[in-house]
Design an enzyme around this catalytic site. Structure first.
Site, PDB file in Angstrom:
ATOM      1  N   HIS A  36       7.351 -10.456  15.059  1.00 50.05           N
ATOM      2  CA  HIS A  36       8.593 -11.485  15.633  1.00 50.05           C
ATOM      3  C   HIS A  36       9.440 -10.511  16.335  1.00 50.05           C
ATOM      4  O   HIS A  36      10.063  -9.554  15.686  1.00 50.05           O
ATOM      5  CB  HIS A  36       9.270 -12.168  14.415  1.00 50.05           C
ATOM      6  N   ASP A  38      12.299 -11.488  17.313  1.00 49.88           N
ATOM      7  CA  ASP A  38      13.817 -11.431  16.758  1.00 49.88           C
ATOM      8  C   ASP A  38      13.925 -10.910  15.318  1.00 49.88           C
ATOM      9  O   ASP A  38      14.993 -10.800  14.845  1.00 49.88           O
ATOM     10  CB  ASP A  38      14.455 -12.824  16.839  1.00 49.88           C
ATOM     11  N   GLU A 225       1.951 -18.877   3.895  1.00 53.47           N
ATOM     12  CA  GLU A 225       2.911 -18.121   3.497  1.00 53.47           C
ATOM     13  C   GLU A 225       3.819 -18.514   2.500  1.00 53.47           C
ATOM     14  O   GLU A 225       4.144 -18.034   1.343  1.00 53.47           O
ATOM     15  CB  GLU A 225       3.621 -17.833   4.611  1.00 53.47           C
TER      16      GLU A 225
END
Length: 380
Positions: A36, A38, A225
């Site tokens: 990711h 960010d 997840e």
């Protein structure tokens, strides 16, 4: 974990190859599928950009800020883990900042041996009244290109493409799917949904997935997840996922036995179709994704999934939050399961074959990975 057959009485014990060093692991050609943007900022960059964003930080020392992120992200809860993104995303609301972070991202993964990566991010979290969704995607694209060119000038080679994420707890997935389609010829190669998994199934976003399927844009879906098999089934059936983001709880459908792993229907479906699992071992421990198996890397079901014939890949997820790199994650797996260079090559080849790119590009990437491993073996 790997075991060796005891030597016969009086016979010399078989030689055991030393595990690859960190320097060797760093030099290996790697393919990154799940990272990711960010969650990959440099701590110093956050410090540099915070004043302009009006952001008060817990510390303005880069090492201390890195430690703060790690502490926030190791509670064993995905929901708690995601809260640290409030800080990293706060500095990403301008085109200039997005371009800088994307450029630095390429430099950082190149330094870790990544030859091809897909970086995902959520434009809806970055866009503001002064920054449109399209402008945000264009800024990231510009930064990725600038970073790749800087790597090339330094004698290296790294390519990075974009995956656009819609936040699964929100209602903008169709809008983000349309955004991805508008930019598919400018570095966007796929789509994902991210955010809190439990309670927000892929079926909530069926319209977006159907739109993408109609236009042949590949999809990966965070599933398995923080939720179990029903989430994975929805990713496969409602999301038409070609890869599973993490997917580690697919191990709930795999039973180990003396004769080898036995797969249930969902796991068999995933295996038989070569659907890659974007596992992120360190992050999976930090978020509690594998808490049902234990709290140490040796407890991670990664090796069970590998032995079951599933297409496992190794990824970092969020390098800032988990204080990791692909090199560090590979080292942790080597230490936990005794993997050798042949195993690590297999993981990278699997990832290369799973990238969202035309077949010719995938096969060229496989060739580059194999050539890189061969060169390292010759140099050893």
């Amino acid at each position: 974990m790997r075991t060796t057959t005891p030597a016969a009485a009086g016979a010399a014990a078989p030689a055991v190859a030393a595990p690859p060093s960190l320097d060797v692991l760093r030099a290996l050609p790697k393919v990154s599928l799940h990272d990711h943007l960010d969650g990959a900022l440099r701590p110093q960059t956050i410090i540099d950009l915070a004043p302009g964003a009006g952001l008060d930080l817990p510390t303005t020392d880069a090492d201390d800020l890195a430690a703060w992120f790690l502490a926030q992200s190791t509670t064993g809860s995905l929901v708690d883990y995601l809260r640290s993104f409030d800080v990293s995303t706060a500095v990403l609301h301008t085109a200039e900042n997005l371009e800088r972070v994307a450029r630095e991202y390429v430099l950082d993964v190149a330094a870790d041996g990544v030859v091809h990566g897909e970086v995902r991010w959520a434009p809806e979290l970055m866009a503001t009244a002064d920054l449109s969704l399209d402008e945000a995607v264009e800024a990231v694209h510009a930064g990725l290109r600038a970073g790749a060119e800087e790597v090339r000038r330094a004698g290296g080679r790294t390519t990075v493409t974009q995956l656009l994420c819609a936040m699964r707890q929100n209602t903008r997935s169709v809008e983000i799917a349309q955004l991805a389609l508008r930019h598919r010829d400018h570095g966007v190669v796929g789509f994902d949904i991210a955010g809190p998994e439990a309670g927000f199934p892929p079926s909530d976003h069926r319209e977006a997935f159907e739109l993408l399927a109609a236009h042949h844009l590949p999809v990966t879906v965070h599933a398995g997840e923080a939720d179990d098999l029903a989430s994975i089934d929805s990713a496969l059936l409602d999301g038409r996922a070609l890869r599973l983001g993490h997917g580690v709880r697919l191990a709930l459908d795999v039973t180990d036995s003396p004769d080898g792993p036995v797969l249930g229907p969902t796991a068999a479906w995933v295996r038989d179709r070569g659907i890659a699992l974007e596992t992120s071992p360190t992050s999976n421990l930090h978020t509690g994704a594998v808490a049902g198996w234990g709290t140490e890397m040796a407890h991670h079901p990664f090796d069970l999934l590998r032995r079951a014939g599933l297409a496992v890949t190794v990824n970092t997820d969020n390098r800032l939050m988990s204080a990791t790199t692909l090199t560090a994650d590979l080292a942790a797996l080597v230490d936990a399961f005794g993997y050798d260079l042949s195993d690590l090559e297999a993981f990278q080849v699997t990832a290369a074959r799973a990238v969202f790119a035309p077949q010719a590009e995938r096969e060229a990437l496989v060739g580059a990975v194999r050539d890189g491993f061969a060169a390292l073996r010759e140099a050893a």
